[in-house]
Design an enzyme around this catalytic site. Sequence first.
Site, PDB file in Angstrom:
ATOM      1  N   LYS A  17      20.692 -61.201  10.731  1.00  0.00           N
ATOM      2  CA  LYS A  17      21.309 -59.958  11.193  1.00  0.00           C
ATOM      3  C   LYS A  17      22.122 -60.301  12.435  1.00  0.00           C
ATOM      4  CE  LYS A  17      19.909 -55.231  12.526  1.00  0.00           C
ATOM      5  NZ  LYS A  17      18.762 -54.308  12.694  1.00  0.00           N
TER       6      LYS A  17
ATOM      7  N   SER B  10      19.046 -49.939  10.162  1.00  0.00           N
ATOM      8  CA  SER B  10      20.268 -50.590  10.576  1.00  0.00           C
ATOM      9  C   SER B  10      20.476 -51.984   9.979  1.00  0.00           C
ATOM     10  CB  SER B  10      20.286 -50.700  12.102  1.00  0.00           C
ATOM     11  OG  SER B  10      19.235 -51.530  12.552  1.00  0.00           O
TER      12      SER B  10
ATOM     13  N   SER C 286      14.270 -49.864  10.638  1.00  0.00           N
ATOM     14  CA  SER C 286      15.462 -50.596  10.214  1.00  0.00           C
ATOM     15  C   SER C 286      15.261 -51.828   9.344  1.00  0.00           C
ATOM     16  CB  SER C 286      16.275 -51.015  11.424  1.00  0.00           C
ATOM     17  OG  SER C 286      17.021 -49.927  11.868  1.00  0.00           O
TER      18      SER C 286
HETATM   19  N1  GLN Z   1      17.228 -45.140  12.332  1.00  0.00           N
HETATM   20  C1  GLN Z   1      16.551 -45.335  13.574  1.00  0.00           C
HETATM   21  C2  GLN Z   1      17.532 -45.203  14.708  1.00  0.00           C
HETATM   22  O1  GLN Z   1      18.630 -44.880  14.439  1.00  0.00           O
HETATM   23  C3  GLN Z   1      15.902 -46.685  13.598  1.00  0.00           C
HETATM   24  C4  GLN Z   1      16.840 -47.796  13.801  1.00  0.00           C
HETATM   25  C5  GLN Z   1      16.167 -49.114  13.932  1.00  0.00           C
HETATM   26  O2  GLN Z   1      15.034 -49.290  13.494  1.00  0.00           O
HETATM   27  N2  GLN Z   1      16.858 -50.041  14.571  1.00  0.00           N
HETATM   28  O3  GLN Z   1      17.240 -45.396  15.831  1.00  0.00           O
END
Ligand code: GLN
Length: 484
Positions: A75, A150, A174
Amino acid sequence: MDNLSVSQLAAGLNDGEFSSVELTRHFLQRIQSHTELNAFITQMDEHAIMQARRADKLIKERKHGPLTGIPLAHKDIFCMDGTKTSCGSRMLENFVAPYNATVVDKLEQAGCVVLGKTNMDEFAMGSSNENSYFGPVKNPWNTDHVPGGSSGGSAAAVAARLVPLATGTDTGGSIRQPAAFCGITGLKPTYGRVSRYGMIAYASSLDQAGPLAKSAYDCAYLMQAMAGFDERDSTCMDEPVPAYTQVLDLPLHDKVIGIPDEYFGEGLDSGVREVITQAIAWAEDQGCIIKPIRLPNTELAIPAYYVIATAECSSNLSRFDGIRYGHRCQDPEDLHDLYRRSRSEGFGMEVKRRIMVGTYALSKGYYDAYYLKAQQVRRLISADFEKAFQTVDFILGPTSPGPAFRIGEKTNDPVTMYLSDIYTISVNLAGVPAVSIPCGMCEGLPVGMQLIGDYLTEDKLLNFAHQYQLATDWHLQSPPRYSK
Ligand code: GLN
């Protein structure tokens, strides 16, 4: 080669059926011919071939490990020496990291070949991968739909068989949610199990790195190499790393599985519910004991998370000011103008929204009402899990309330978007581990079940997931357009 597991790939390399250079070329070629998914921000052909040559030499000399020569993608949140590390943001579009994240170092030492850096929501903020400066990622099962976020680039890349393994990070879901949306397996480890050093921070008390792969077995290999103490991360646990791949065959009978009422209420898609119910029936057939439980503070998780995560991000992202790091605007009039315009131009909408919310929550007079309150709620949520794990081994439910939604469907309504993490977020607030396992289809899209465990039970979660995958083939199914 596309569908081979890590152990099959390792056997092929070991027996000389193919070399790591051949394997690497094959997957680089696949990435190249599937750019429509937009899963990668950077493809690293030259570097990958160089690493593959080194791996082939080690294999020839019989100095290799189980991951030597196996292709992988990171990532784009992990710093990698000499490589662009954008975090999905214009702010870091031209940032070349001067050092390796510990995760990158460890996987390099394990002999993995890095094919590239995957697309992601900007600074890991999002649940759909629509917040990337580099454009949305598409779901390989249906390219009109999101891959989740994400870590959407990593999940889409593994699902479309562009790479066998990928890293991700999980602050509120995410790793698990994109794994569920793309029909692959993803593990969010216990907070502190994997080093955060060199991983660009979003919300430091919640962020955790973990593996994404086709199967639990492959996740176990990757996790083995990622986990462990790191003195450069003060929140990293100094606990021995179990042999994850050695415990996968243990039987599941007598394991007690808690089914939380709160995870099957209003808002859960009926197709998803049906698939999860079948998975529960399977567990019962294995001799597991199914026990209804309560996690009464679940509904407070999203509000508490969006105070804590935004507060932490407003502080973490203050370093991106156009001077110390990041994008700098053209011809600033003065220092103030430089800060203002660099940050206005460098950050996207969602990141700005969160910095503003977080700054507000931390400001004088509001701190007690918001931040302190959210921390107290966080404690209650941890206590819910603590209590549950006194009587159950695992907690099982859906990873997400529905299958992957359409691109654009939720972009104008951030609150609805935030609700798609309802089952994953409390896990981060408590710091416990959880895995998402593909367990069926709904409207032609994959569904994931989430299995949550007590602190440091990654081995048990992977054991359960592997046993399930021995009995089912959801994890072996790949999107028709991307299977030969
Ligand atoms: N969807 C959640 C957020 O927007 C989690 C994102 C994540 O786990 N990085 O913060």
